[in-house]
Design a protein around this motif. Structure first.
Motif, PDB file in Angstrom:
ATOM      1  N   ALA A   1      38.808 -37.703-114.572  1.00 38.07           N
ATOM      2  CA  ALA A   1      39.835 -37.045-115.376  1.00 38.07           C
ATOM      3  C   ALA A   1      40.437 -35.860-114.632  1.00 38.07           C
ATOM      4  CB  ALA A   1      39.246 -36.588-116.706  1.00 38.07           C
ATOM      5  N   LEU A   2      39.599 -35.126-113.898  1.00 39.73           N
ATOM      6  CA  LEU A   2      40.107 -33.991-113.129  1.00 39.73           C
ATOM      7  C   LEU A   2      41.002 -34.454-111.983  1.00 39.73           C
ATOM      8  CD1 LEU A   2      36.925 -31.714-113.028  1.00 39.73           C
ATOM      9  CD2 LEU A   2      39.005 -31.375-114.368  1.00 39.73           C
ATOM     10  N   TRP A   3      40.652 -35.581-111.371  1.00 38.05           N
ATOM     11  CA  TRP A   3      41.539 -36.140-110.341  1.00 38.05           C
ATOM     12  C   TRP A   3      42.866 -36.573-110.962  1.00 38.05           C
ATOM     13  CZ3 TRP A   3      41.272 -35.352-105.417  1.00 38.05           C
ATOM     14  CH2 TRP A   3      40.043 -35.137-104.791  1.00 38.05           C
ATOM     15  N   GLY A   4      42.796 -37.087-112.194  1.00 34.37           N
ATOM     16  CA  GLY A   4      44.032 -37.424-112.899  1.00 34.37           C
ATOM     17  C   GLY A   4      44.875 -36.191-113.173  1.00 34.37           C
ATOM     18  N   GLN A   5      44.213 -35.080-113.554  1.00 37.44           N
ATOM     19  CA  GLN A   5      44.931 -33.822-113.759  1.00 37.44           C
ATOM     20  C   GLN A   5      45.576 -33.364-112.457  1.00 37.44           C
ATOM     21  OE1 GLN A   5      42.657 -30.593-115.582  1.00 37.44           O
ATOM     22  NE2 GLN A   5      43.815 -29.086-114.395  1.00 37.44           N
TER      23      GLN A   5
ATOM     24  N   ALA B   1      41.809 -28.333-108.782  1.00 39.10           N
ATOM     25  CA  ALA B   1      41.170 -28.162-107.478  1.00 39.10           C
ATOM     26  C   ALA B   1      39.978 -27.223-107.566  1.00 39.10           C
ATOM     27  CB  ALA B   1      42.189 -27.637-106.469  1.00 39.10           C
ATOM     28  N   VAL B   2      40.095 -26.164-108.368  1.00 41.31           N
ATOM     29  CA  VAL B   2      38.975 -25.231-108.535  1.00 41.31           C
ATOM     30  C   VAL B   2      37.800 -25.930-109.202  1.00 41.31           C
ATOM     31  CG1 VAL B   2      38.218 -23.170-109.778  1.00 41.31           C
ATOM     32  CG2 VAL B   2      40.381 -23.143-108.535  1.00 41.31           C
ATOM     33  N   ARG B   3      38.075 -26.689-110.250  1.00 41.49           N
ATOM     34  CA  ARG B   3      36.994 -27.348-110.983  1.00 41.49           C
ATOM     35  C   ARG B   3      36.393 -28.508-110.198  1.00 41.49           C
ATOM     36  NH1 ARG B   3      39.814 -28.342-116.618  1.00 41.49           N
ATOM     37  NH2 ARG B   3      37.762 -29.164-117.207  1.00 41.49           N
ATOM     38  N   LEU B   4      37.171 -29.083-109.290  1.00 36.79           N
ATOM     39  CA  LEU B   4      36.636 -30.120-108.408  1.00 36.79           C
ATOM     40  C   LEU B   4      35.971 -29.533-107.163  1.00 36.79           C
ATOM     41  CD1 LEU B   4      39.592 -32.675-108.586  1.00 36.79           C
ATOM     42  CD2 LEU B   4      37.245 -33.107-109.354  1.00 36.79           C
ATOM     43  N   GLU B   5      36.053 -28.208-107.027  1.00 38.59           N
ATOM     44  CA  GLU B   5      35.464 -27.486-105.893  1.00 38.59           C
ATOM     45  C   GLU B   5      36.056 -27.946-104.563  1.00 38.59           C
ATOM     46  OE1 GLU B   5      31.259 -28.041-106.279  1.00 38.59           O
ATOM     47  OE2 GLU B   5      31.092 -26.673-107.986  1.00 38.59           O
TER      48      GLU B   5
END
Length: 236
Positions: free
Chosen positions: A79-83, A224-228
């Motif tokens: 989901a974060l990659w989708g964001q 990007a921050v949440r995916l580190e």
């Protein structure tokens, strides 16, 4: 509550502060001849801020319910990659609106006519604010981005409500600053308002592009921050 989240929300709120409803119309109200009527502009700004706040609450609680139904699926790496992809898409799309097509000037001039042709009654100003906010619902991308960040932030309801209220305050803060300056230093601020009005009319065609680009950047940054991703790049 992370600093990155607060910075992203503040940035999106400042982008939202440059819309027709939150900046353009207040500038035109302040350019009205004669002494500025504090209550007149305050009524308008208070109405549009409250409208955004109520819409935000409705969308947030609706989005939170959907997130619970999905069982946290919106907070995993896919989901974060989708964001991240969504933010990149918005940023790329922003280059289609370069201001050279001239399609936004007529729309802005129509809004200026609406803002300056009505009376100064509170009912008319409230109606103008609600009408402007409703007209922007479909394009309130920064606000929708902020609500998306809040929905996936795992914050408590009181914190979310406080952040939404703060967002709406920051959103009308530039107009409030102009209002205070217009009351305190009318002769000094009037030329600035006139130049700002000229810039609004001249740059309206590219305004949507700026909104899309900045909103896309902030959405990408949060993902990007949440995916580190920054840590991964730093450790390479």
């Amino acid at each position: 509550m992370s600093v990155a989240l607060l910075l992203s929300l503040a940035g999106l709120a400042l982008v939202d502060s440059t819309s027709i409803g939150t900046l353009f119309i207040p500038v035109w109200l302040l350019l009205a001849p004669g002494p500025v009527r504090l209550g007149r502009v305050s009524t308008y700004l208070g109405t549009i801020a409250c409208f955004y706040f109520l819409v935000g609450l409705l969308l947030y609680f609706g989005g939170s319910g959907l997130a619970e139904m999905l069982g946290g699926a919106l907070d995993n790496r896919p989901a974060l990659w989708g964001q991240l992809a969504l933010g990149v898409g918005l940023f790329v799309l922003s280059f289609r609106y370069d201001g050279k097509r001239g399609g936004g000037g007529g729309r802005v001039l129509r809004w200026r006519d609406r803002a300056t042709s009505g009376d100064s009654s509170p009912r008319w100003l409230v109606g103008l604010a609600v009408f402007a906010a409703l007209a922007e619902v479909a394009t309130m991308l920064p606000y929708l981005g902020a609500l998306g960040l809040l929905t996936t932030s795992d914050l408590g309801v009181p914190q979310v409500i406080a952040l939404l209220a703060g967002y709406c305050l920051v959103m009308v803060l530039p107009a409030l600053v102009l209002l205070g300056a217009r009351v305190a230093w009318p002769r000094r601020i009037e030329p600035l308002l006139a130049r700002l009005n000229a810039w609004i009319v001249r740059s309206s065609g590219s305004m949507l592009g700026w909104v899309l680009g900045i909103a896309g950047f902030l959405i990408v940054r949060d993902a990007a921050v949440r995916l580190e991703l920054f840590e991964l790049l730093a450790n390479r």
